[in-house]
Design a protein around this motif. Structure first.
Motif, PDB file in Angstrom:
ATOM      1  N   ALA A  61       0.828  -1.208   0.000  1.00  0.00           N
ATOM      2  CA  ALA A  61       0.000   0.000   0.000  1.00  0.00           C
ATOM      3  C   ALA A  61       0.862   1.257   0.000  1.00  0.00           C
ATOM      4  N   LEU A  62       1.962   1.239   0.762  1.00  0.00           N
ATOM      5  CA  LEU A  62       2.861   2.398   0.774  1.00  0.00           C
ATOM      6  C   LEU A  62       3.529   2.603  -0.577  1.00  0.00           C
ATOM      7  N   ALA A  63       3.963   1.525  -1.203  1.00  0.00           N
ATOM      8  CA  ALA A  63       4.585   1.646  -2.521  1.00  0.00           C
ATOM      9  C   ALA A  63       3.589   2.217  -3.528  1.00  0.00           C
ATOM     10  N   ASP A  64       2.340   1.767  -3.458  1.00  0.00           N
ATOM     11  CA  ASP A  64       1.302   2.268  -4.353  1.00  0.00           C
ATOM     12  C   ASP A  64       1.008   3.743  -4.078  1.00  0.00           C
ATOM     13  N   LEU A  65       0.906   4.114  -2.802  1.00  0.00           N
ATOM     14  CA  LEU A  65       0.643   5.512  -2.447  1.00  0.00           C
ATOM     15  C   LEU A  65       1.801   6.404  -2.870  1.00  0.00           C
ATOM     16  N   LEU A  66       3.019   5.955  -2.708  1.00  0.00           N
ATOM     17  CA  LEU A  66       4.163   6.765  -3.122  1.00  0.00           C
ATOM     18  C   LEU A  66       4.169   6.952  -4.637  1.00  0.00           C
ATOM     19  N   GLN A  67       3.776   5.917  -5.353  1.00  0.00           N
ATOM     20  CA  GLN A  67       3.664   6.038  -6.812  1.00  0.00           C
ATOM     21  C   GLN A  67       2.576   7.052  -7.179  1.00  0.00           C
ATOM     22  N   GLN A  68       1.453   7.033  -6.468  1.00  0.00           N
ATOM     23  CA  GLN A  68       0.394   8.013  -6.716  1.00  0.00           C
ATOM     24  C   GLN A  68       0.872   9.428  -6.390  1.00  0.00           C
ATOM     25  N   GLN A  69       1.652   9.559  -5.310  1.00  0.00           N
ATOM     26  CA  GLN A  69       2.205  10.865  -4.942  1.00  0.00           C
ATOM     27  C   GLN A  69       3.167  11.378  -6.025  1.00  0.00           C
ATOM     28  N   GLU A  70       3.965  10.486  -6.573  1.00  0.00           N
ATOM     29  CA  GLU A  70       4.888  10.896  -7.647  1.00  0.00           C
ATOM     30  C   GLU A  70       4.112  11.355  -8.886  1.00  0.00           C
ATOM     31  N   CYS A  78       4.142  19.489  -6.800  1.00  0.00           N
ATOM     32  CA  CYS A  78       4.288  19.363  -5.345  1.00  0.00           C
ATOM     33  C   CYS A  78       3.590  18.077  -4.910  1.00  0.00           C
ATOM     34  N   TYR A  79       3.903  17.644  -3.704  1.00  0.00           N
ATOM     35  CA  TYR A  79       3.231  16.475  -3.120  1.00  0.00           C
ATOM     36  C   TYR A  79       2.023  16.955  -2.328  1.00  0.00           C
ATOM     37  N   LEU A  80       1.199  16.024  -1.901  1.00  0.00           N
ATOM     38  CA  LEU A  80       0.016  16.375  -1.133  1.00  0.00           C
ATOM     39  C   LEU A  80       0.053  15.668   0.210  1.00  0.00           C
ATOM     40  N   GLY A  81       0.057  16.443   1.283  1.00  0.00           N
ATOM     41  CA  GLY A  81      -0.016  15.875   2.622  1.00  0.00           C
ATOM     42  C   GLY A  81      -1.467  15.699   3.020  1.00  0.00           C
ATOM     43  N   PHE A  82      -1.763  14.624   3.750  1.00  0.00           N
ATOM     44  CA  PHE A  82      -3.139  14.392   4.198  1.00  0.00           C
ATOM     45  C   PHE A  82      -3.137  13.479   5.410  1.00  0.00           C
ATOM     46  N   THR A  83      -4.218  13.542   6.153  1.00  0.00           N
ATOM     47  CA  THR A  83      -4.436  12.629   7.270  1.00  0.00           C
ATOM     48  C   THR A  83      -5.695  11.828   6.979  1.00  0.00           C
ATOM     49  N   THR A  84      -5.794  10.648   7.579  1.00  0.00           N
ATOM     50  CA  THR A  84      -6.948   9.791   7.387  1.00  0.00           C
ATOM     51  C   THR A  84      -7.544   9.446   8.747  1.00  0.00           C
TER      52      THR A  84
END
Length: 181
Positions: A61-70, A78-84
Protein backbone atom coordinates in the motif's frame (compact mmCIF):
# COMPACT_ATOMS: atom_id res chain seq x y z
CA UNK A 1 -20.25 -77.54 17.97
CA UNK A 2 -20.94 -75.97 21.30
CA UNK A 3 -22.87 -77.84 23.90
CA UNK A 4 -25.69 -76.40 25.99
CA UNK A 5 -23.33 -75.78 28.90
CA UNK A 6 -20.80 -73.91 26.75
CA UNK A 7 -23.32 -71.44 25.25
CA UNK A 8 -23.86 -69.39 28.46
CA UNK A 9 -20.09 -69.15 28.95
CA UNK A 10 -19.62 -67.83 25.39
CA UNK A 11 -22.35 -65.24 25.95
CA UNK A 12 -20.72 -64.14 29.21
CA UNK A 13 -17.35 -63.71 27.46
CA UNK A 14 -18.99 -61.68 24.68
CA UNK A 15 -20.68 -59.41 27.23
CA UNK A 16 -17.42 -58.93 29.18
CA UNK A 17 -15.62 -57.90 25.97
CA UNK A 18 -18.43 -55.47 25.20
CA UNK A 19 -18.15 -53.83 28.61
CA UNK A 20 -14.40 -53.10 28.19
CA UNK A 21 -14.66 -51.09 24.97
CA UNK A 22 -13.71 -47.37 24.96
CA UNK A 23 -10.84 -45.18 26.15
CA UNK A 24 -9.35 -45.08 29.57
CA UNK A 25 -8.89 -41.78 31.35
CA UNK A 26 -5.11 -42.04 30.92
CA UNK A 27 -5.46 -42.49 27.14
CA UNK A 28 -7.79 -39.52 26.97
CA UNK A 29 -5.41 -37.33 29.00
CA UNK A 30 -2.50 -38.29 26.75
CA UNK A 31 -4.49 -37.21 23.69
CA UNK A 32 -5.45 -33.91 25.36
CA UNK A 33 -1.79 -33.27 26.27
CA UNK A 34 -0.65 -33.95 22.70
CA UNK A 35 -3.30 -31.61 21.28
CA UNK A 36 -2.25 -28.94 23.80
CA UNK A 37 1.41 -29.23 22.83
CA UNK A 38 0.56 -29.00 19.12
CA UNK A 39 -1.63 -25.94 19.75
CA UNK A 40 1.13 -24.29 21.79
CA UNK A 41 3.50 -24.72 18.86
CA UNK A 42 1.05 -23.86 16.08
CA UNK A 43 -0.59 -20.70 17.50
CA UNK A 44 2.56 -18.52 17.64
CA UNK A 45 3.49 -19.62 14.13
CA UNK A 46 -0.02 -18.74 12.95
CA UNK A 47 0.03 -15.27 14.54
CA UNK A 48 3.49 -14.64 13.12
CA UNK A 49 2.25 -15.52 9.64
CA UNK A 50 -0.74 -13.20 10.03
CA UNK A 51 1.54 -10.36 11.11
CA UNK A 52 3.88 -10.96 8.16
CA UNK A 53 0.92 -10.88 5.80
CA UNK A 54 -0.32 -7.60 7.25
CA UNK A 55 3.15 -6.07 6.95
CA UNK A 56 3.30 -7.14 3.30
CA UNK A 57 -0.10 -5.53 2.74
CA UNK A 58 1.17 -2.31 4.35
CA UNK A 59 4.38 -2.26 2.30
CA UNK A 60 2.45 -2.77 -0.93
CA UNK A 61 0.00 0.00 0.00
CA UNK A 62 2.86 2.40 0.77
CA UNK A 63 4.59 1.65 -2.52
CA UNK A 64 1.30 2.27 -4.35
CA UNK A 65 0.64 5.51 -2.45
CA UNK A 66 4.16 6.76 -3.12
CA UNK A 67 3.66 6.04 -6.81
CA UNK A 68 0.39 8.01 -6.72
CA UNK A 69 2.21 10.86 -4.94
CA UNK A 70 4.89 10.90 -7.65
CA UNK A 71 2.18 11.08 -10.31
CA UNK A 72 0.59 13.97 -8.40
CA UNK A 73 4.01 15.65 -8.23
CA UNK A 74 4.52 15.47 -12.00
CA UNK A 75 1.07 16.98 -12.59
CA UNK A 76 1.08 19.72 -9.93
CA UNK A 77 4.76 20.22 -9.03
CA UNK A 78 4.29 19.36 -5.35
CA UNK A 79 3.23 16.47 -3.12
CA UNK A 80 0.02 16.38 -1.13
CA UNK A 81 -0.02 15.87 2.62
CA UNK A 82 -3.14 14.39 4.20
CA UNK A 83 -4.44 12.63 7.27
CA UNK A 84 -6.95 9.79 7.39
CA UNK A 85 -9.52 9.32 10.14
CA UNK A 86 -10.49 5.93 11.53
CA UNK A 87 -13.57 6.01 9.28
CA UNK A 88 -11.30 6.24 6.22
CA UNK A 89 -12.04 9.90 5.45
CA UNK A 90 -8.96 11.75 4.25
CA UNK A 91 -8.32 15.45 4.78
CA UNK A 92 -5.64 17.41 2.94
CA UNK A 93 -3.17 19.11 5.32
CA UNK A 94 -0.38 20.37 3.07
CA UNK A 95 0.31 22.20 0.87
CA UNK A 96 -1.82 25.18 1.64
CA UNK A 97 -4.22 25.36 -1.31
CA UNK A 98 -3.82 29.12 -1.69
CA UNK A 99 -0.02 29.18 -1.94
CA UNK A 100 1.28 25.86 -3.26
CA UNK A 101 0.69 23.89 -6.43
CA UNK A 102 -0.36 26.96 -8.36
CA UNK A 103 -3.45 27.58 -6.24
CA UNK A 104 -4.88 24.10 -6.80
CA UNK A 105 -7.29 23.25 -4.00
CA UNK A 106 -7.35 19.78 -2.59
CA UNK A 107 -10.79 19.47 -1.03
CA UNK A 108 -10.77 15.73 -1.61
CA UNK A 109 -7.70 13.56 -1.49
CA UNK A 110 -7.32 11.77 -4.83
CA UNK A 111 -5.47 8.80 -3.34
CA UNK A 112 -6.48 5.46 -1.92
CA UNK A 113 -6.21 5.98 1.83
CA UNK A 114 -6.28 2.39 3.11
CA UNK A 115 -4.48 -0.87 2.39
CA UNK A 116 -6.16 -3.93 0.93
CA UNK A 117 -9.18 -4.19 -1.32
CA UNK A 118 -11.65 -2.25 0.81
CA UNK A 119 -11.73 -0.14 3.93
CA UNK A 120 -13.62 -2.70 6.03
CA UNK A 121 -10.95 -5.39 5.60
CA UNK A 122 -7.86 -3.20 5.48
CA UNK A 123 -5.07 -3.62 8.02
CA UNK A 124 -3.65 -0.08 7.62
CA UNK A 125 -4.84 3.49 7.14
CA UNK A 126 -2.56 5.62 4.98
CA UNK A 127 -1.50 9.24 5.36
CA UNK A 128 1.23 11.57 4.09
CA UNK A 129 3.19 14.43 5.62
CA UNK A 130 6.46 16.29 5.26
CA UNK A 131 9.77 14.49 5.59
CA UNK A 132 11.97 15.06 8.63
CA UNK A 133 15.21 16.90 7.81
CA UNK A 134 17.36 15.02 10.33
CA UNK A 135 17.85 17.96 12.69
CA UNK A 136 14.39 18.06 14.26
CA UNK A 137 12.72 20.09 11.52
CA UNK A 138 10.94 19.16 8.33
CA UNK A 139 11.58 19.60 4.64
CA UNK A 140 9.20 21.38 2.31
CA UNK A 141 6.29 19.30 0.98
CA UNK A 142 7.38 20.40 -2.49
CA UNK A 143 10.73 18.62 -1.97
CA UNK A 144 9.86 15.46 -0.07
CA UNK A 145 6.85 13.51 1.17
CA UNK A 146 6.68 10.78 3.81
CA UNK A 147 3.89 8.23 3.44
CA UNK A 148 2.71 6.40 6.55
CA UNK A 149 0.76 3.18 7.07
CA UNK A 150 -0.74 3.13 10.57
CA UNK A 151 -2.43 -0.07 11.80
CA UNK A 152 -6.21 0.05 12.19
CA UNK A 153 -6.35 -2.34 15.13
CA UNK A 154 -4.88 -1.58 18.51
CA UNK A 155 -2.69 -4.66 18.18
CA UNK A 156 0.46 -4.29 20.31
CA UNK A 157 2.46 -6.23 17.72
CA UNK A 158 1.30 -4.16 14.73
CA UNK A 159 3.89 -1.94 13.10
CA UNK A 160 3.54 1.61 11.75
CA UNK A 161 5.43 1.66 8.44
CA UNK A 162 6.93 4.83 6.91
CA UNK A 163 8.65 5.55 3.61
CA UNK A 164 9.85 8.82 2.07
CA UNK A 165 10.05 9.91 -1.53
CA UNK A 166 13.84 10.04 -1.09
CA UNK A 167 13.86 6.29 -0.36
CA UNK A 168 14.25 6.22 3.44
CA UNK A 169 12.23 3.50 5.20
CA UNK A 170 11.55 2.92 8.87
CA UNK A 171 8.89 1.67 11.24
CA UNK A 172 7.76 1.54 14.82
CA UNK A 173 6.66 -1.64 16.52
CA UNK A 174 7.83 -4.60 18.52
CA UNK A 175 10.49 -5.71 16.04
CA UNK A 176 11.51 -2.93 13.61
CA UNK A 177 14.12 -5.17 11.95
CA UNK A 178 11.36 -7.29 10.39
CA UNK A 179 9.21 -4.45 8.99
CA UNK A 180 10.81 -4.18 5.58
CA UNK A 181 11.86 -7.82 5.11
Amino acid sequence: MATDQQLPRLEERAMKKHLHRGFTLIELMIVVAIVGILAAIAYPAYTSSILKGRRAEGRAALADLLQQQERYMTQRNCYLGFTTSSSGTATATAPSPSTACGGVTASTVPFKTWSGDNLANSAYLLSADTCPDGSGGTLSIADCVRVIAAPRQSDPQADTLRMTSSGAKDCTGTNPDLCWK
